[in-house]
Design an enzyme around this catalytic site. Structure first.
Site, mmCIF file in Angstrom:
data_model
loop_
_atom_site.group_PDB
_atom_site.id
_atom_site.type_symbol
_atom_site.label_atom_id
_atom_site.label_comp_id
_atom_site.label_asym_id
_atom_site.label_seq_id
_atom_site.Cartn_x
_atom_site.Cartn_y
_atom_site.Cartn_z
ATOM 1 N N TYR A 177 15.401 30.365 7.857
ATOM 2 C CA TYR A 177 14.282 31.080 8.301
ATOM 3 C C TYR A 177 14.163 31.238 9.980
ATOM 4 O O TYR A 177 14.533 30.348 10.533
ATOM 5 C CB TYR A 177 12.975 30.144 8.036
ATOM 6 C CG TYR A 177 12.350 30.634 6.484
ATOM 7 C CD1 TYR A 177 12.284 31.657 6.008
ATOM 8 C CD2 TYR A 177 12.225 29.234 5.590
ATOM 9 C CE1 TYR A 177 11.722 31.878 4.604
ATOM 10 C CE2 TYR A 177 11.807 29.373 4.466
ATOM 11 C CZ TYR A 177 11.563 30.574 3.969
ATOM 12 O OH TYR A 177 11.043 30.480 2.814
ATOM 13 N N LYS A 205 0.696 -1.432 -0.074
ATOM 14 C CA LYS A 205 0.068 -0.147 -0.005
ATOM 15 C C LYS A 205 0.920 1.260 0.113
ATOM 16 O O LYS A 205 1.973 1.199 0.340
ATOM 17 C CB LYS A 205 -1.095 0.091 1.241
ATOM 18 C CG LYS A 205 -0.163 0.115 2.583
ATOM 19 C CD LYS A 205 -1.212 -0.492 3.664
ATOM 20 C CE LYS A 205 -0.527 -0.433 4.878
ATOM 21 N NZ LYS A 205 -1.161 -0.916 6.142
#
Ligand SMILES: *Cc1c(COP(=O)(O)O)cnc(C)c1O
Length: 345
Positions: free
Chosen positions: A242, A33
């Site tokens: 940042y 999956k």
């Protein structure tokens, strides 16, 4: 080339499947999956099919399409979410086997695709998917008469061998299924490691195939190398990234690496994870941004073209630990921007 690079070792994947298979006397399927836990479900399925896997599991019917295309007719592709409204054509056309989770799904499936293969999923206490006692009691006879391929359930705590939930769910599964002739399945990776009482007729490992815990003996399957875009020299006291979130305490060399949280390098790794250049650790400094990461390479003598984030020095679970998550999340977050190279198999 400026995208991150994943090298996926299909020989290691196959070795992990064989090693898990060797722990049981029953059939071993493969759970692929979420695009084969981020590594490419078609490639993963093909390599495992070549090694002898005949049964595969995906989460939703849509995921079955890529797998059927890679495998062709023959191998069984099972769908955990069962037969959802709108799935009938896909299930029919692609020859998928839904694991039916409720009376509604059983009814829908038998009406829409009479005679088409299906399995049944029971809830033994996890309260996530599958039929509970009362539903099962109401429909078992009718459903079993249609000769399902499998009756399955799933363990909630199999990665904790001493957890009492394991024995409890095993007992419930016995009570719900003893005496039926349909093949049964309870164990994923963790359940395989709990021992033969949990194995029944089919085991369904996922994460262990891809090198993740709780399969501690797994071989690493994925290597991640990220290209360095530029390197700059900083004086003591300068800041990086940042929010000025890192300040250098010595004259430093900072490499800017091409990848970021858009590539599954999650923001929680900021200031915590480590890159590697061969055997030299290079700390991730400052904040991870969307497409870029800054790394302290002051201790390297050479100028690196790329830095390694997953590899022999640091596996999926090591990286997960640094970020406060688990290997499953690292793998399934990898995303579509990497170039992927497959070796082996
Ligand atoms: C994901 C999943 C698996 C595989 O689990 P792993 O822990 O990755 O081995 C097996 N069965 C079900 C129902 C699942 O959802």
């Amino acid at each position: 080339m400026s995208t991150g690079h994943l090298t996926i070792d299909l020989d290691a994947l196959v070795a992990n499947w064989r090693a898990l298979d060797a722990k049981t006397n029953c059939e071993t399927a493969a759970v692929i999956k979420a695009d084969g836990y981020g590594l490419g479900s078609g490639k993963v399925a093909s390599a495992l099919a070549k090694a002898g896997a005949r049964k595969f599991f995906v989460a939703v019917a849509e995921e079955g399409a890529a797998v059927r295309q890679a495998l062709g007719e023959g191998p069984e592709i099972n769908v955990f979410s069962g037969h959802m409204r709108g799935d009938t054509d896909m299930i029919g056309d692609l020859g998928l086997t839904p694991m039916l989770n409720s009376i509604d799904q059983v009814t829908r499936h038998l009406e829409a695709l009479p005679g088409h293969a299906f399995g049944l999923q029971l809830d033994t206490g996890m309260n996530r998917l599958g039929m509970e006692w009362d539903e099962w009691a109401a429909i078992a006879q009718l459903a079993l008469a249609q000769r399902p391929t499998l009756v399955m359930s799933h363990l909630a705590c199999a990665d904790e061998p001493d957890h009492p939930m394991n024995a409890y769910q095993l007992d419930v599964f016995h009570q719900m299924t003893d005496g039926i002739s349909t093949p049964r399945s309870l164990a994923a990776t963790g359940g395989i490691l709990l021992g033969k009482d949990y194995h029944f007729d089919l085991c369904r490992p996922g994460v262990g195939l891809y090198g993740g815990l709780p399969f501690t003996e797994a071989r690493d399957v994925v290597r991640m190398d990220l290209p360095v875009i530029q390197i700059r020299s900083l004086e003591e006291g300068e800041v990086v990234g940042y929010g000025n979130s890192w300040q250098c305490k010595r004259p430093s060399k900072i490499a800017t690496v091409s990848a970021g949280y858009a590539d599954g390098i999650i923001r929680a790794m900021s200031g915590k994870a480590t890159f590697w250049h061969e055997d030299t650790p290079c700390p991730l400094v400052g904040r991870v941004s969307m497409d870029l990461i800054t790394v302290d390479v002051t201790d390297l003598r050479e100028t690196p073209q790329a830095l390694t984030f997953l590899g022999p020095q640091q596996g999926v679970d090591d990286l997960a630990n640094a970020a406060g998550t688990i290997g499953y999340e690292i793998l399934t977050s990898l995303g579509g921007r990497y170039s992927r190279r497959y070796k082996g198999a």
